[in-house]
Design a protein around this motif. Structure first.
Motif, short mmCIF file in Angstrom:
data_model
loop_
_atom_site.label_atom_id
_atom_site.label_comp_id
_atom_site.label_asym_id
_atom_site.label_seq_id
_atom_site.Cartn_x
_atom_site.Cartn_y
_atom_site.Cartn_z
N PRO A 305 0.84 -1.22 0.00
CA PRO A 305 0.00 0.00 0.00
C PRO A 305 0.87 1.26 0.00
N TRP A 317 -5.83 9.08 0.16
CA TRP A 317 -6.13 7.69 0.50
C TRP A 317 -6.43 7.54 1.99
N ALA A 318 -5.70 8.29 2.82
CA ALA A 318 -5.97 8.24 4.26
C ALA A 318 -7.38 8.74 4.56
N ALA A 321 -9.88 5.98 3.41
CA ALA A 321 -9.96 4.87 4.36
C ALA A 321 -10.64 5.29 5.65
N VAL A 324 -14.45 5.38 5.07
CA VAL A 324 -15.03 4.03 5.09
C VAL A 324 -15.13 3.52 6.52
N ALA A 325 -14.05 3.69 7.31
CA ALA A 325 -14.09 3.23 8.69
C ALA A 325 -15.16 3.95 9.49
N GLY A 369 -16.03 6.00 0.31
CA GLY A 369 -14.58 5.94 0.30
C GLY A 369 -14.01 6.06 -1.11
N ALA A 373 -11.52 8.90 -2.63
CA ALA A 373 -10.25 8.48 -3.22
C ALA A 373 -10.16 8.85 -4.69
N PHE A 421 -9.71 -0.69 8.00
CA PHE A 421 -9.70 0.60 7.31
C PHE A 421 -9.15 1.71 8.20
N LEU A 424 -5.46 1.33 7.93
CA LEU A 424 -4.99 1.85 6.65
C LEU A 424 -4.92 3.37 6.66
N ALA A 425 -5.93 4.00 7.27
CA ALA A 425 -5.92 5.46 7.34
C ALA A 425 -4.71 5.96 8.12
#
Length: 524
Positions: A305, A317-318, A321, A324-325, A369, A373, A421, A424-425
């Motif tokens: 990633p 991208w952060a 993510a 989404v979270a 998300g 993105a 997620f 990932l963030a």
């Protein structure tokens, strides 16, 4: 029938007629049958070189292993030396002898192979694996030129000829565009634009010309069929030796030219595989950077990633993510059992089905998300719609969807997705912060460069820094110019994303062993 219709039908009839003539030409120009001669160990008077034998042994369709066979033939003649220091044939080395440095009277393809060996071996020799090229395009162009030179030699010896005679090939090529001319006239008579007429007129001719081009090649002469039968007898004699197929390249000192002919005829499988003049292995490249030859293993972080991403892209991208979270977490915490109403068998149904409610929450969070993105496309909406279908068709008071919708609080799967997620963030945010640091500087030789899917995607650049036998590829921006395989470069890199921020050329690549020009500055 109007004149326009007659033109259309006339063009279609000409296409059918051309295809029939083309098929007859293919049948008439087929290679004759090679009658294998008796098993023999004799080469005959004035034997053909192994490279030409490779063409005959492959039924005039290719010259597979011709380069390896030529190298072995040069070794049998004392121009090149092959050594095997240990038990592993793959560790064999190739060396240029004094006779090879000033060898006169070589054919063009023999000189080409010798030049390649000289470029890699230098004065101290090189592993046989280092003969392979590091670029697919370079390997393809080199082998194409080699094949062209071998075919020229075969024609000079009266063993091969064009499949189609010049007059026949020209007639078929001209005839391929006659139907299109009729179609173009018909389109113009139909009061259509000239551009449309050109398109309709060129299309069938281009298709037929493509078929003609694919069929072009070599075919045997009567003398070629006779000599191919003789070499088939030699193949039978070599095949009778059970150990011959497993002979290493260095055994040419014992078997002399037999090993070269056996490789050309596809008998010595081990030697043909080790002496490769193709693009080589992607994950294992021989390098002499640092003074000594050694194999360098390359790792390509395809699933890493953030690989090759810039700081703004990482922040985007952060945020995606995190959205989404947050969306999944909010949906899981606020969801109530009464949101899902079971369908009454006599009530006509309801949009608030258990599966539809859950699918809408999960898919909606994922879509948010993707929008953040910048990855939301038309097909994404279609996929999201299809993803909701299983839940939409599930109805009833029992089942997994109904039990999950009636569950109080987040589901285990939702908790896991929120954790993934969220991590990932944080990961992308940490990478974005690391991108603000001063880049590191690394120097080395470019081993391989490979493109990735997408025009804007960063390319893989594998660099040998000279201090390790394992390297991980860097991300070279797609728009970068001036860097080639084999060049020595100084890179300013971000290790977190393995992104190359700038590249400076220290020494240009040395094609075919030529002396390197003076270093150039600023190749970024």
């Amino acid at each position: 029938m109007t004149l326009t219709e007659q033109l259309w039908w006339g063009g279609a009839a000409l296409i059918v007629l051309w295809l029939v003539a083309f098929g007859c030409a293919l049948v008439a120009t087929r290679n004759g049958v090679v009658a294998p001669g008796p098993a023999t160990q004799e080469f005959g008077d004035d034997p053909e070189p192994p490279a030409v034998v490779s063409l005959l042994g492959n039924h005039w369709r290719g010259v597979e292993h011709a380069a390896a066979a030529t190298l072995l033939d040069l070794a049998a003649r004392g121009l090149v030396e092959l050594r095997q220091p240990g038990d592993d044939p793959a560790r064999s080395t190739v060396h240029l002898t004094e006779a090879g440095r000033a060898a006169p009277g070589l054919t063009p393809y023999e000189q080409r192979v010798l030049d390649r060996v000289s470029a890699r071996a230098g004065n101290n020799g090189a592993p046989i694996g280092a003969i392979a090229f590091r670029e697919d395009k370079r390997a393809a162009s080199w082998n194409t030129a080699l094949r062209r030179e071998i075919i020229a030699e075969a024609r000079l010896r009266g063993l091969s000829r064009h499949r189609f005679a010049p007059l026949l090939g020209s007639a078929l090529l001209i005839g391929a565009f006659v139907p299109g001319a009729l179609f173009a006239v018909a389109v113009v008579m139909g009061e259509h634009a000239v551009r449309a007429a050109l398109s309709v007129g060129v299309a069938p001719g281009a298709a037929l010309a493509f078929l003609l081009g694919k069929a072009q090649g070599e075919r045997a002469t009567p003398k070629g069929l006779e000599r191919a039968g003789h070499w088939a007898g030699l193949r039978a004699w070599l095949t009778a030796h059970e150990d011959f197929a497993r002979l290493p390249p260095a055994s040419v000192t014992v078997w002399d030219r037999y090993l070269a002919y056996g490789t050309a005829l596809g008998v010595t499988t081990l030697t043909g595989r080790l002496l490769g003049f193709d693009s080589g292995e992607r994950r294992r490249v021989w390098s002499s950077y640092g003074g000594a030859w050694r194999p360098v293993r390359i790792r390509y972080p395809r699933l890493r990633p953030g690989f090759g991403a810039s700081a703004p892209r990482l922040l985007q991208w952060a945020a995606a993510a995190g959205v989404v979270a947050a969306g999944l977490c909010a949906f899981a915490l606020l969801r109530q059992p009464d949101w899902a109403v079971a369908v009454d068998a006599h009530g006509g149904g309801s949009l608030r089905r258990p599966g539809l409610v859950l699918s809408a929450g999960w898919v909606g969070s994922a879509l948010l998300g993707l929008v953040v993105a910048g990855k939301c496309r038309r097909w994404t909406v279609l996929v999201a719609f299809l993803a909701m279908m299983p839940g939409n068709f599930v109805s009833g008071r029992h089942g997994w969807f109904s039990d999950a919708a009636a569950h109080e609080g987040p589901l285990p799967g939702e908790l896991a997705a929120v954790a993934v997620f969220g991590a990932l963030a944080l990961y992308f945010l940490a990478l974005a912060c690391l991108e603000r640091r001063e880049p590191d500087t690394v120097t080395g030789e470019v081993l391989r460069m490979e493109s990735r899917k997408g025009k804007e995607a960063a390319r893989f650049l594998a660099l040998d820094e000279g201090n390790t036998d394992l390297t991980t590829a860097w991300a070279l921006p797609a728009a970068s110019q001036g860097i080639a395989t084999g060049a020595q470069v100084r890179l300013r890199v971000s290790r977190g994303t393995r992104t190359i921020r700038s590249a400076e050329l220290v020494r240009v690549a040395m094609p075919e062993g030529d002396r390197a020009p003076a270093p150039k500055q600023d190749a970024s």
